[in-house]
Scaffold this active site. Structure first.
Site, short mmCIF file in Angstrom:
data_model
loop_
_atom_site.label_atom_id
_atom_site.label_comp_id
_atom_site.label_asym_id
_atom_site.label_seq_id
_atom_site.Cartn_x
_atom_site.Cartn_y
_atom_site.Cartn_z
N GLY A 54 -22.01 31.48 71.43
CA GLY A 54 -22.12 31.06 72.56
C GLY A 54 -22.91 29.94 73.43
N SER A 55 -23.72 29.48 72.58
CA SER A 55 -24.38 28.56 73.28
C SER A 55 -24.44 27.35 73.01
CB SER A 55 -26.00 28.58 72.54
OG SER A 55 -26.79 29.80 73.12
N SER A 96 -29.84 26.99 73.58
CA SER A 96 -30.31 28.26 72.51
C SER A 96 -30.43 28.86 73.94
CB SER A 96 -30.68 27.96 71.64
OG SER A 96 -31.49 28.81 70.49
N SER A 98 -31.24 32.35 72.73
CA SER A 98 -32.18 33.51 72.48
C SER A 98 -33.17 32.21 71.97
CB SER A 98 -31.61 33.57 70.66
OG SER A 98 -31.45 32.87 69.97
N THR A 101 -32.27 30.06 67.40
CA THR A 101 -30.42 29.55 66.96
C THR A 101 -31.43 28.44 65.47
OG1 THR A 101 -29.17 29.90 67.95
CG2 THR A 101 -28.27 28.66 66.02
N GLU A 233 -14.96 37.59 68.30
CA GLU A 233 -16.03 38.97 68.02
C GLU A 233 -15.95 39.86 68.84
OE1 GLU A 233 -20.46 36.37 69.27
OE2 GLU A 233 -19.08 34.78 69.26
N HIS A 249 2.64 16.97 66.34
CA HIS A 249 2.97 16.34 65.00
C HIS A 249 2.36 16.99 63.58
CE1 HIS A 249 3.01 12.74 67.93
NE2 HIS A 249 2.82 13.95 68.57
N LYS A 343 -27.04 36.30 59.41
CA LYS A 343 -28.72 35.66 59.77
C LYS A 343 -29.53 36.54 58.69
CE LYS A 343 -27.61 34.22 64.18
NZ LYS A 343 -27.34 35.30 65.53
#
Length: 350
Positions: A54-55, A96, A98, A101, A233, A249, A343
């Site tokens: 999302g960042s 970022s 948060s 990241t 998400e 193509h 994470k």
């Protein structure tokens, strides 16, 4: 769809976050306008926006939106390190939400080593701490949201700052139109009980299907990426996509053998009146080719006058489609348990 059904499956309030997006954009613009950031732009030869998820999508949108105007290259880096060309003549935007990241933190440190000019946009965390330590400018944005619900904060302050620095002309008129259009669409798409709710109708077409999003590479490749990410998400549904003219193509030939699979695929074509004329023709022909094999093909058209408004009209529709698809799937759109698990496992290996 009833409001009671939504209340049952949206306990964390994703609907409210999407509905309030126009207000977030207004606040994000004000944050950009109040920032005091200065760089000698004559010495900057390229801009690299470092971020993930999302960042990073804000960087994608900036790259697409500014391609016809900005006179230096703009790239988005989604990795632990920066492109080799980054040096003291680069502007690295460390994005970022948060601030924690791990890939972006690594790239941030890489930018310091390369003596790049650095601008950070974050709500806090390690990115803010390093920026303050190194006396780097920081655009501090409000925290506490899922990063994908904070797109306004990752896109508009950076856009405003690039304008104020002189990389691009003022976008005040375009921003005003975009906010006005988003407010109208919030009222329309937010009414789940309306029979004219375009977002809900598109979500119904996608229920139980594999969404494949097609768009022009001219400016809407980034909007295509946003649609896929939001569906994955929010609706917990796999979604894929490609762009014109490249898909004509290669991918178009793949619509042949897996007949049972193809009947579960629903194509969404993002269309804009500014698409290259030959690309518009390609879209028409391609739809004719794949329609007999797919579950269905749905066209969605941008609205608005300026490119910025048109891009965000499609982007905002996609956000609402992903939300309503989550409701139809009976899932809470807010938690991303698999990302959280990943994470936590990565943290154990430090």
């Amino acid at each position: 769809m009833t409001n009671e059904h939504i209340a049952q499956h949206d306990p964390s309030g994703m609907r409210s976050l999407i509905f309030d997006f126009p207000r977030q954009v207004e606040e994000a613009v004000a944050i950009g306008e109040s920032s005091k950031i200065r760089f000698p732009i004559s010495k900057i030869q390229n801009i690299v926006i470092s971020g993930l998820g999302g960042s990073a999508i804000g960087g994608d949108l900036l790259r697409s939106y500014l391609a016809d105007e900005i006179t230096i290259p703009v790239a988005v880096s989604r990795h632990y390190f920066l492109p080799e060309y980054v040096n003291e003549r680069s502007l690295v935007v460390v994005s970022s939400y948060s601030g924690n990241t791990e890939e972006t933190i690594s790239s941030h440190k890489d930018a310091v080593k390369r003596k790049a000019k650095i601008l950070c946009i974050t709500s806090g965390g390690a990115v803010k701490r390093l920026a303050l330590q190194k006396k780097q400018p920081v655009i501090e944005i409000p925290g506490g949201l899922p990063p994908r619900a904070a797109l306004g904060y990752s896109f508009f302050p950076t856009l405003v700052v690039l304008s104020r620095l002189g990389f691009i002309k003022s976008k005040k008129k375009e921003i005003y139109e975009t906010i006005s259009l988003l407010k109208k669409k919030a009222a329309a798409y937010g009414n789940a009980e309306s029979q004219d709710n375009r977002a809900l109708r598109v979500a119904e077409a996608l229920q139980g299907k594999l969404p494949v999003i097609y768009a022009s590479a001219d400016r809407f490749d980034s909007v295509d990426v946003r649609w896929r990410g939001q569906i994955s998400e929010n609706a917990k549904t796999l979604a894929y996509g490609h762009v014109f003219p490249e898909l004509d193509h290669n991918e178009i030939v793949g619509w042949e053998v897996l007949k049972d699979v193809m009947k579960k695929i629903h194509i969404i074509v993002l269309r804009d009146r500014g698409d290259n004329a030959r690309v518009q023709l390609r879209m028409n022909i391609t739809e004719e080719v794949i329609r007999p094999f797919a579950n269905g093909v749905t066209e969605v058209h941008s609205e608005g006058t300026s490119l910025l408004a048109r891009m965000f009209s499609l982007l905002y529709l996609g956000d609402w489609v992903s939300f309503y698809l989550a409701m139809l799937n009976g899932v809470d759109p807010t938690p991303v348990k698999k990302i959280d698990f990943l994470k936590n496992e990565l943290a154990k290996a430090k």
